[in-house]
Design a protein around this motif. Structure first.
Motif, short mmCIF file in Angstrom:
data_model
loop_
_atom_site.label_atom_id
_atom_site.label_comp_id
_atom_site.label_asym_id
_atom_site.label_seq_id
_atom_site.Cartn_x
_atom_site.Cartn_y
_atom_site.Cartn_z
N THR A 1 0.86 -1.19 0.00
CA THR A 1 0.00 0.00 0.00
C THR A 1 0.89 1.23 0.00
OG1 THR A 1 -1.69 -1.16 1.27
CG2 THR A 1 -1.85 1.23 1.18
N HIS A 2 0.92 1.93 -1.12
CA HIS A 2 1.76 3.12 -1.23
C HIS A 2 1.18 4.03 -2.30
CE1 HIS A 2 5.24 5.69 -2.04
NE2 HIS A 2 5.61 5.39 -0.81
N PRO A 3 1.15 5.34 -2.06
CA PRO A 3 0.52 6.25 -3.03
C PRO A 3 1.22 6.34 -4.37
CG PRO A 3 1.60 7.48 -1.27
CD PRO A 3 1.59 6.05 -0.85
N HIS A 4 2.48 5.88 -4.44
CA HIS A 4 3.21 5.96 -5.71
C HIS A 4 3.48 4.59 -6.31
CE1 HIS A 4 3.50 10.23 -5.19
NE2 HIS A 4 4.12 10.10 -4.04
N LEU A 5 2.69 3.58 -5.93
CA LEU A 5 2.74 2.26 -6.54
C LEU A 5 1.34 1.89 -7.01
CD1 LEU A 5 4.91 0.04 -4.15
CD2 LEU A 5 5.51 0.78 -6.46
N LEU B 1 9.00 14.72 -9.57
CA LEU B 1 8.97 13.34 -10.04
C LEU B 1 10.04 12.52 -9.31
CD1 LEU B 1 8.10 11.07 -11.99
CD2 LEU B 1 9.68 12.05 -13.67
N GLY B 2 11.21 13.10 -9.12
CA GLY B 2 12.26 12.41 -8.40
C GLY B 2 11.86 12.08 -6.97
N VAL B 3 11.19 13.00 -6.30
CA VAL B 3 10.71 12.75 -4.94
C VAL B 3 9.74 11.57 -4.93
CG1 VAL B 3 9.31 13.69 -3.06
CG2 VAL B 3 11.07 15.10 -4.11
N HIS B 4 8.82 11.53 -5.91
CA HIS B 4 7.84 10.44 -5.96
C HIS B 4 8.50 9.10 -6.23
CE1 HIS B 4 4.29 13.36 -7.00
NE2 HIS B 4 4.83 13.59 -5.84
N LEU B 5 9.45 9.07 -7.17
CA LEU B 5 10.15 7.81 -7.46
C LEU B 5 10.96 7.33 -6.26
CD1 LEU B 5 11.41 8.39 -11.13
CD2 LEU B 5 9.32 7.25 -10.36
N CYS B 6 11.62 8.25 -5.58
CA CYS B 6 12.37 7.88 -4.39
C CYS B 6 11.45 7.35 -3.30
CB CYS B 6 13.14 9.09 -3.85
SG CYS B 6 14.60 9.55 -4.82
N TYR C 1 9.95 2.63 -0.14
CA TYR C 1 8.97 1.67 0.37
C TYR C 1 9.29 0.25 -0.09
CZ TYR C 1 4.49 -0.66 1.13
OH TYR C 1 3.52 -1.56 1.52
N LEU C 2 9.57 0.09 -1.38
CA LEU C 2 9.89 -1.24 -1.90
C LEU C 2 11.13 -1.82 -1.21
CD1 LEU C 2 9.40 -1.25 -5.77
CD2 LEU C 2 8.10 -2.52 -4.06
N ILE D 1 19.07 6.45 -1.61
CA ILE D 1 17.71 6.95 -1.86
C ILE D 1 17.39 8.11 -0.94
CG2 ILE D 1 15.25 6.35 -1.86
CD1 ILE D 1 16.84 5.11 -4.17
N TRP D 2 17.82 8.03 0.31
CA TRP D 2 17.58 9.15 1.24
C TRP D 2 18.29 10.41 0.75
CZ3 TRP D 2 20.91 12.26 3.98
CH2 TRP D 2 20.30 13.17 4.86
#
Length: 306
Positions: free
Chosen positions: A78-82, A125-130, A135-136, A285-286
Motif C-alpha cells: 500500500t503506497h501512493p506511488h505504486l 517526479l524524483g521525490v515520488h520515485l524515491c 517503500y519497496l 535513496i535518502w
C-alpha cells in the motif's frame, strides 16, 4: 526446409469472463509474454486492468509464477506511488487485476510535449520515485525496471508500475530488466543493491529532462506496450538483453545532464550522481530524496535520515 511458426492465438474477445466477477471490455496490448485487457469489475462497479500470460506462453511455469508473484506483492503493498492490485487468480489461468490509472506514461509525455518539463517538475517526479523505491526496499525488494513506460503521471502525481522482474538484493543473472535502462551491474550480472534502482531513477529523470538517454542505444527502443499509456501494468517486464550482449552502459561514457540542458546545480548533480558506473559511488535513496526535495522551494520540508 524449416516449418513456419504458427501465429499465437488471438486475444480474448469483449464479453469474455476470464475470472468470476470480471468481464473483458477490450484488448489493450500484447507484449512478449503478456496480454493486457480493459475490463469491468462487477464487485467494484468500475473499470480495471486484467493482466494474463499470453496463451502461447502459458506452458512456461516461470512466467506464470512471475505474474502471480507480482500480483501478490501488489495486493499486499500500500503506497501512493505504486499501482494497486485488486485480485490475483491462479485458476483457470494465472491472472492479476490492477487498478486503471488516469494520466499518461512518462514515455507518452516525453514524445508528446513540445517543451521539456520545468526543473521543479523533474524534482517532484524524483521525490515520488524515491518514495516508491524507499517503500519497496523496506519490503525487501529491488524494482530493477524503472523506465518512462513504467511510470504513469496524472496531475503531477506519479505511480510506478510493473514488479515483474523485482527481486531481493543479491546475485542476479546478467540482463535482468530492460536493455536501455539497466544499471551497469544489471547488465554484467552479479550482486545487486538499492544502487541499481538509484540508477533507474537517474536514467528516467535524465530522459524526462532532456528527451534523450545519456548514451546511444542504437535502434533499440523501450516497448510501450499500449497506445493508451493510461492503463496500469503496460510495461513489458521482459528480461531483455542487447544484441550479442553489448550494452552501451558498459562501454560509453555517460554524458553529464548539463551538456544537454541547464538545470539547477544541485538537481543536475543528483541526477548525474545516480549514473556513476560504480554502485558504491551513487547517492542513497535518502540522499536523493533530500536533493530533489531541496529543489522544491514551495514545499521544502525536513527529510528525516533513515
Amino acid at each position: 526446409m524449416s516449418r513456419a511458426t504458427a501465429p499465437p492465438p488471438p486475444p480474448l474477445i469483449p464479453g469474455t469472463k476470464p475470472a468470476p466477477g470480471y468481464e473483458i471490455l477490450a484488448h489493450l496490448a500484447r507484449t512478449g509474454w503478456l496480454d493486457l485487457y480493459d475490463a469491468w469489475s462487477e464487485e467494484r462497479d468500475c473499470r480495471c486492468v486484467v493482466k494474463v500470460v499470453r496463451p502461447d506462453r502459458r506452458h512456461e511455469e516461470r512466467l506464470r509464477d512471475r505474474l502471480l508473484r507480482e500480483g501478490r506483492w501488489l495486493r499486499a503493498f500500500t503506497h501512493p506511488h505504486l499501482v494497486r492490485a485488486y485480485d490475483t487468480f491462479e485458476f483457470p489461468e494465472p491472472l492479476v487485476v490492477l487498478e486503471t490509472l488516469t494520466g499518461e506514461t512518462l514515455s507518452h509525455l516525453i514524445h508528446r510535449l513540445r517543451h521539456r518539463p520545468a526543473a521543479e517538475d523533474v524534482a517532484l517526479l524524483g521525490v515520488h520515485l524515491c518514495s516508491a523505491m524507499h517503500y519497496l526496499h523496506g519490503q525487501g525488494l529491488l524494482h530493477l525496471d524503472l523506465k518512462p513506460s513504467n511510470v504513469v503521471v496524472d496531475c503531477g502525481h506519479a505511480k510506478v508500475l510493473d514488479l515483474s522482474v523485482a527481486r531481493p538484493p543479491g546475485i542476479a543473472p546478467a540482463g535482468v530488466g530492460t536493455f536501455c535502462y539497466l544499471a551497469p551491474e544489471q547488465a554484467r550480472g552479479g550482486p545487486l543493491t538499492a544502487a541499481a534502482d538509484a540508477w533507474g531513477i537517474g536514467v528516467t529523470l535524465y530522459e524526462v529532462a532532456t528527451g534523450d538517454l545519456p548514451y546511444d542505444c542504437g535502434e533499440t527502443v523501450d516497448e510501450e506496450g499500449a497506445e493508451t499509456g493510461a492503463e496500469a501494468g503496460n510495461g513489458t517486464g521482459d528480461d531483455t538483453s542487447g544484441p550479442d550482449d553489448w550494452y552501451p552502459q558498459l562501454e560509453e561514457p555517460v554524458l553529464p545532464i548539463g551538456s544537454r540542458r541547464r538545470l539547477p546545480r544541485d538537481l543536475a548533480t543528483a541526477i548525474d550522481g545516480c549514473l556513476r558506473p560504480d554502485p558504491a559511488a551513487r547517492p542513497t535513496i535518502w540522499e536523493l530524496t533530500a536533493a530533489f526535495d531541496a529543489a522544491l522551494p514551495w514545499q521544502r520540508r525536513h527529510v528525516p535520515q533513515a
